[in-house]
Each structure stands twice: as structure tokens, then as C-alpha cells.
Motif scaffolding. Structure first.
Motif, PDB file in Angstrom:
ATOM      1  N   MET A  50       0.757  -1.144  -0.050  1.00  0.00           N
ATOM      2  CA  MET A  50       0.183   0.017   0.047  1.00  0.00           C
ATOM      3  C   MET A  50       0.912   1.307  -0.166  1.00  0.00           C
ATOM      4  SD  MET A  50      -2.643   1.232   3.160  1.00  0.00           S
ATOM      5  CE  MET A  50      -1.392   0.838   4.511  1.00  0.00           C
ATOM      6  N   ILE A  51       0.545   2.186  -0.734  1.00  0.00           N
ATOM      7  CA  ILE A  51       1.088   3.581  -1.012  1.00  0.00           C
ATOM      8  C   ILE A  51       1.038   4.313   0.445  1.00  0.00           C
ATOM      9  CG2 ILE A  51       1.583   5.707  -1.928  1.00  0.00           C
ATOM     10  CD1 ILE A  51       2.972   3.591  -3.667  1.00  0.00           C
ATOM     11  N   VAL A  52       1.881   4.743   1.206  1.00  0.00           N
ATOM     12  CA  VAL A  52       1.856   5.424   2.326  1.00  0.00           C
ATOM     13  C   VAL A  52       2.128   6.908   2.331  1.00  0.00           C
ATOM     14  CG1 VAL A  52       2.415   5.853   4.757  1.00  0.00           C
ATOM     15  CG2 VAL A  52       2.078   3.455   3.959  1.00  0.00           C
ATOM     16  N   CYS A  53       3.162   7.248   1.271  1.00  0.00           N
ATOM     17  CA  CYS A  53       3.485   8.607   1.133  1.00  0.00           C
ATOM     18  C   CYS A  53       3.261   8.551  -0.480  1.00  0.00           C
ATOM     19  CB  CYS A  53       4.876   8.693   1.414  1.00  0.00           C
ATOM     20  SG  CYS A  53       5.759  10.238   0.904  1.00  0.00           S
ATOM     21  N   LEU A  54       2.365   9.420  -0.904  1.00  0.00           N
ATOM     22  CA  LEU A  54       2.157   9.804  -2.215  1.00  0.00           C
ATOM     23  C   LEU A  54       3.477  10.720  -2.831  1.00  0.00           C
ATOM     24  CD1 LEU A  54      -1.672  10.602  -2.034  1.00  0.00           C
ATOM     25  CD2 LEU A  54      -0.583   8.378  -3.045  1.00  0.00           C
ATOM     26  N   ASN A 114       6.355  11.032  -2.263  1.00  0.00           N
ATOM     27  CA  ASN A 114       7.706   9.941  -2.711  1.00  0.00           C
ATOM     28  C   ASN A 114       7.175   8.758  -3.119  1.00  0.00           C
ATOM     29  OD1 ASN A 114       9.845  12.115  -1.840  1.00  0.00           O
ATOM     30  ND2 ASN A 114       8.847  11.845   0.109  1.00  0.00           N
ATOM     31  N   ALA A 115       6.326   8.131  -3.338  1.00  0.00           N
ATOM     32  CA  ALA A 115       5.706   6.858  -3.697  1.00  0.00           C
ATOM     33  C   ALA A 115       6.491   5.842  -2.750  1.00  0.00           C
ATOM     34  CB  ALA A 115       6.207   6.841  -5.079  1.00  0.00           C
ATOM     35  N   LEU A 116       6.241   6.165  -1.377  1.00  0.00           N
ATOM     36  CA  LEU A 116       6.786   4.907  -0.510  1.00  0.00           C
ATOM     37  C   LEU A 116       5.398   4.137  -0.151  1.00  0.00           C
ATOM     38  CD1 LEU A 116       9.106   7.402   1.430  1.00  0.00           C
ATOM     39  CD2 LEU A 116       9.598   5.948  -0.188  1.00  0.00           C
ATOM     40  N   THR A 117       6.019   2.932  -0.217  1.00  0.00           N
ATOM     41  CA  THR A 117       5.030   1.819   0.173  1.00  0.00           C
ATOM     42  C   THR A 117       5.046   1.549   1.534  1.00  0.00           C
ATOM     43  OG1 THR A 117       6.468  -0.077  -0.304  1.00  0.00           O
ATOM     44  CG2 THR A 117       5.003   0.623  -2.117  1.00  0.00           C
ATOM     45  N   ASP A 118       4.125   0.780   2.326  1.00  0.00           N
ATOM     46  CA  ASP A 118       4.312   0.338   3.548  1.00  0.00           C
ATOM     47  C   ASP A 118       5.437  -0.646   3.838  1.00  0.00           C
ATOM     48  OD1 ASP A 118       2.717  -1.546   2.169  1.00  0.00           O
ATOM     49  OD2 ASP A 118       1.909  -2.294   3.998  1.00  0.00           O
ATOM     50  N   THR A 119       5.613  -1.586   2.793  1.00  0.00           N
ATOM     51  CA  THR A 119       6.831  -2.311   2.799  1.00  0.00           C
ATOM     52  C   THR A 119       8.214  -1.724   2.851  1.00  0.00           C
ATOM     53  OG1 THR A 119       5.506  -4.010   1.389  1.00  0.00           O
ATOM     54  CG2 THR A 119       8.018  -4.379   1.746  1.00  0.00           C
ATOM     55  N   LYS A 120       8.469  -0.838   2.028  1.00  0.00           N
ATOM     56  CA  LYS A 120       9.603   0.130   2.135  1.00  0.00           C
ATOM     57  C   LYS A 120       9.748   0.657   3.389  1.00  0.00           C
ATOM     58  CE  LYS A 120      12.882   2.143  -0.138  1.00  0.00           C
ATOM     59  NZ  LYS A 120      14.380   1.552  -0.806  1.00  0.00           N
ATOM     60  N   LEU A 121       8.649   1.424   4.051  1.00  0.00           N
ATOM     61  CA  LEU A 121       8.825   1.881   5.371  1.00  0.00           C
ATOM     62  C   LEU A 121       9.011   1.045   6.399  1.00  0.00           C
ATOM     63  CD1 LEU A 121       5.830   4.547   4.773  1.00  0.00           C
ATOM     64  CD2 LEU A 121       8.259   4.886   4.377  1.00  0.00           C
ATOM     65  N   ASN A 122       8.486  -0.018   6.418  1.00  0.00           N
ATOM     66  CA  ASN A 122       8.659  -1.211   7.393  1.00  0.00           C
ATOM     67  C   ASN A 122      10.224  -1.593   7.440  1.00  0.00           C
ATOM     68  OD1 ASN A 122       6.263  -1.216   8.739  1.00  0.00           O
ATOM     69  ND2 ASN A 122       5.471  -2.606   7.380  1.00  0.00           N
ATOM     70  N   GLU A 123      10.619  -1.742   6.057  1.00  0.00           N
ATOM     71  CA  GLU A 123      12.197  -1.974   6.147  1.00  0.00           C
ATOM     72  C   GLU A 123      13.064  -1.089   6.743  1.00  0.00           C
ATOM     73  OE1 GLU A 123      12.904  -2.764   1.795  1.00  0.00           O
ATOM     74  OE2 GLU A 123      11.671  -4.504   1.813  1.00  0.00           O
ATOM     75  N   ALA A 124      12.691   0.360   6.501  1.00  0.00           N
ATOM     76  CA  ALA A 124      13.770   1.367   7.178  1.00  0.00           C
ATOM     77  C   ALA A 124      13.297   1.337   8.669  1.00  0.00           C
ATOM     78  CB  ALA A 124      12.934   2.671   6.510  1.00  0.00           C
ATOM     79  N   VAL A 125      12.229   1.153   9.093  1.00  0.00           N
ATOM     80  CA  VAL A 125      11.950   0.886  10.752  1.00  0.00           C
ATOM     81  C   VAL A 125      12.780  -0.329  10.940  1.00  0.00           C
ATOM     82  CG1 VAL A 125      10.275   0.507  12.358  1.00  0.00           C
ATOM     83  CG2 VAL A 125      10.041   2.284  10.475  1.00  0.00           C
ATOM     84  N   ALA A 126      12.783  -1.599  10.252  1.00  0.00           N
ATOM     85  CA  ALA A 126      13.471  -2.729  10.951  1.00  0.00           C
ATOM     86  C   ALA A 126      14.905  -2.409  10.908  1.00  0.00           C
ATOM     87  CB  ALA A 126      13.020  -3.475   9.861  1.00  0.00           C
ATOM     88  N   GLN A 127      15.515  -1.430   9.950  1.00  0.00           N
ATOM     89  CA  GLN A 127      16.808  -1.371  10.064  1.00  0.00           C
ATOM     90  C   GLN A 127      17.269  -0.172  11.027  1.00  0.00           C
ATOM     91  OE1 GLN A 127      17.715  -0.160   6.007  1.00  0.00           O
ATOM     92  NE2 GLN A 127      17.097  -2.487   5.160  1.00  0.00           N
ATOM     93  N   GLY A 128      16.251   0.259  11.815  1.00  0.00           N
ATOM     94  CA  GLY A 128      16.798   1.167  12.882  1.00  0.00           C
ATOM     95  C   GLY A 128      16.297   2.737  12.773  1.00  0.00           C
ATOM     96  N   ALA A 129      15.357   2.875  11.640  1.00  0.00           N
ATOM     97  CA  ALA A 129      14.918   4.284  11.712  1.00  0.00           C
ATOM     98  C   ALA A 129      13.749   4.647  12.989  1.00  0.00           C
ATOM     99  CB  ALA A 129      14.119   4.543  10.299  1.00  0.00           C
ATOM    100  N   ARG A 130      14.206   5.615  13.807  1.00  0.00           N
ATOM    101  CA  ARG A 130      13.439   5.874  14.825  1.00  0.00           C
ATOM    102  C   ARG A 130      12.473   7.059  14.862  1.00  0.00           C
ATOM    103  NH1 ARG A 130      13.127   1.296  14.916  1.00  0.00           N
ATOM    104  NH2 ARG A 130      14.238   0.024  16.297  1.00  0.00           N
ATOM    105  N   ARG A 131      12.727   7.818  13.704  1.00  0.00           N
ATOM    106  CA  ARG A 131      11.960   9.006  13.630  1.00  0.00           C
ATOM    107  C   ARG A 131      11.557   9.230  12.187  1.00  0.00           C
ATOM    108  NH1 ARG A 131      16.547  13.213  15.648  1.00  0.00           N
ATOM    109  NH2 ARG A 131      17.515  11.553  14.394  1.00  0.00           N
ATOM    110  N   PRO A 132      10.690   9.776  11.921  1.00  0.00           N
ATOM    111  CA  PRO A 132      10.279  10.055  10.400  1.00  0.00           C
ATOM    112  C   PRO A 132      11.083  10.430   9.461  1.00  0.00           C
ATOM    113  CG  PRO A 132       8.326  10.740  11.923  1.00  0.00           C
ATOM    114  CD  PRO A 132       9.415  10.336  12.651  1.00  0.00           C
TER     115      PRO A 132
END
Length: 64
Positions: A1-5, A7-25
Motif C-alpha cells: 500500500m502506498i503510504v507516501c504519495l 515520494n511513492a513510498l510503500t508500507d513495505t519500504k517504510l517497514n524495512e527502514a524501521v526494521a533497519q533502525g529508523a526511529r524518527r520519520p
């Protein structure tokens, strides 16, 4: 699902960033090699970060 229109960022891409340690938007945007545009997705990203941080605390032993 597209979360950020913007930048065309999907929930999968965002979850990967969080899993890699992103702690702030802004960490998530940096991991995705972009910047916030309109900011509409920031609340959703913050919610995803919080869910990821709460998940281990809800199940510390890692049991299903």
C-alpha cells in the motif's frame, strides 16, 4: 500500500527502514533516500515506528 504519495513510498519500504533502525520519520525518509514533501504521511510513519517499538515489549520471549 502506498503510504507516501509524494515520494511513492510503500508500507513495505517504510517497514524495512524501521526494521533497519529508523526511529524518527526523518530517519525513515533518509533511509528511503528522500525528504518529506507535504507531511501528510508523517503521522502514519510515526505510528508504524511506535508499533515496531511496542512489538518486542508485547512479546518479550518471541512466542507466537
Amino acid at each position: 500500500m502506498i503510504v507516501c504519495l509524494c515520494n511513492a513510498l510503500t508500507d513495505t519500504k517504510l517497514n524495512e527502514a524501521v526494521a533497519q533502525g529508523a526511529r524518527r520519520p526523518r530517519d525513515v525518509y533518509a533511509a528511503c533516500d528522500c525528504k518529506a514533501q507535504c507531511g501528510t504521511c508523517t503521522r502514519m510513519i510515526l505510528s508504524m515506528i511506535r508499533e515496531a517499538q511496542d512489538a518486542p515489549a508485547a512479546n518479550p520471549a518471541g512466542l507466537p
